[in-house]
Design an enzyme around this catalytic site. Structure first.
Site, PDB file in Angstrom:
ATOM      1  CE1 TYR A  35       0.330  -9.943 -10.561  1.00 21.17           C
ATOM      2  CE2 TYR A  35      -0.537  -7.737 -10.962  1.00 21.17           C
ATOM      3  CZ  TYR A  35       0.273  -8.599 -10.243  1.00 21.17           C
ATOM      4  OH  TYR A  35       1.016  -8.116  -9.198  1.00 21.17           O
TER       5      TYR A  35
ATOM      6  CG  ASP B  54      -3.325  -6.337  -1.229  1.00 21.99           C
ATOM      7  OD1 ASP B  54      -2.589  -6.595  -2.185  1.00 21.99           O
ATOM      8  OD2 ASP B  54      -4.455  -5.838  -1.351  1.00 21.99           O
TER       9      ASP B  54
ATOM     10  CD  GLU C 280      -0.962  -3.923 -11.641  1.00 19.36           C
ATOM     11  OE1 GLU C 280      -0.786  -4.086 -10.411  1.00 19.36           O
ATOM     12  OE2 GLU C 280      -0.849  -4.836 -12.454  1.00 19.36           O
TER      13      GLU C 280
END
Length: 263
Positions: A175, A60, A49
């Site tokens: 994911y 994040d 990734e």
């Protein structure tokens, strides 16, 4: 069949789990970043990734945010990120690359132009964290038509009512975000993850890869044992941030890969 599909078919035939890594393109600089990315397959990484630096990475934690800032400060752009993928492809035509980031830089470039450029650079799939399924016509459907997998995130808050929508146009793999919150904020627990993976597997034939909160070989092994593989990002980015040499970073990655492959 994309490189991602081919990789999972290969792993499945060998009875192995996938080990996926996340690194920020251009962190700490272009040449070092390319050196690390080129070394990942040899360290046991099955899928890479590649983070696309962005000024406002809302999903994040501090580790990835700072990596993105270092990359941006070093002049990293969407164009240079695709160049990095193209440079990697000069010596590796088999390891899948998933471009992971936010929609704004893609939108600014223009979806059609971006998809053509990404395909030419050797990108195999996209994870765009701020585009929900309701926006599939924006990028997901065009990406699939261009031959790129569009990988969706499922989370602990994705209930049974929401799950079919999340899976609707997803391809490559799912994911599963093992924790609520931002990257690098907590540790994943196999006991919590296992039932959730089983629930998602009941609704799709796609592989389920688990990320967020995996930072040791032991954790990678435990998580991989209840899923189709594990993703590690922040723990690797932290090694890069600490100024470790490429050899040291890759040795750490190999320890994680060995753990995941035992899963």
């Amino acid at each position: 069949m994309t490189r991602i599909d081919a990789k999972f078919a290969e792993l499945n035939a060998a009875g192995k789990k996938a080990f996926v890594t996340y690194v920020m393109a251009g962190d700490p600089d272009y040449d070092t970043s390319l050196e690390v990315v080129k070394g990942l397959p040899g360290a046991g990484v099955d899928i890479i990734e590649l983070g696309l630096p962005f000024t406002d990475p809302m999903a994040d934690g501090p580790t990835i945010q700072l990596a993105g800032q270092r990359a941006l400060d070093g002049g990293m752009t969407l164009e240079r990120t695709l160049q990095l993928a193209a440079d990697f492809r000069k010596t590796d035509d088999t390891t899948p690359i998933v471009l992971m980031g936010y929609y704004n830089p893609i939108y600014n470039r223009g979806v059609d132009t971006f998809l053509a450029d990404a395909k030419a650079a050797g990108i195999d799939g996209l994870i765009v964290v701020d585009l929900p399924p309701e926006e599939d016509e924006e990028l997901c459907i065009p990406a699939q038509k261009a031959g790129l997998n569009f990988i969706r995130l499922a989370t602990p808050t994705t209930d049974d009512a929401r799950l079919p929508k999340v899976l609707q146009n997803t391809s490559g793999f799912v994911y599963y975000v093992s924790i609520t919150g931002i990257t690098g904020a907590a540790e994943a627990e196999a006991g919590d993850v296992g039932p959730e993976v089983a629930r998602i597997k009941a609704a799709t034939d796609l592989p389920i890869i688990v990320g967020f909160g995996i930072n040791t070989p032991e954790k990678a092994e435990k998580i991989a044992s209840v899923a189709d593989g594990a993703v590690v990002g922040s723990a690797i980015v932290s090694q890069i941030a600490a100024g470790k040499s490429t050899e040291e970073v890759l040795a750490f990655v190999k320890s994680l890969a060995d753990g995941a492959h035992r899963g």
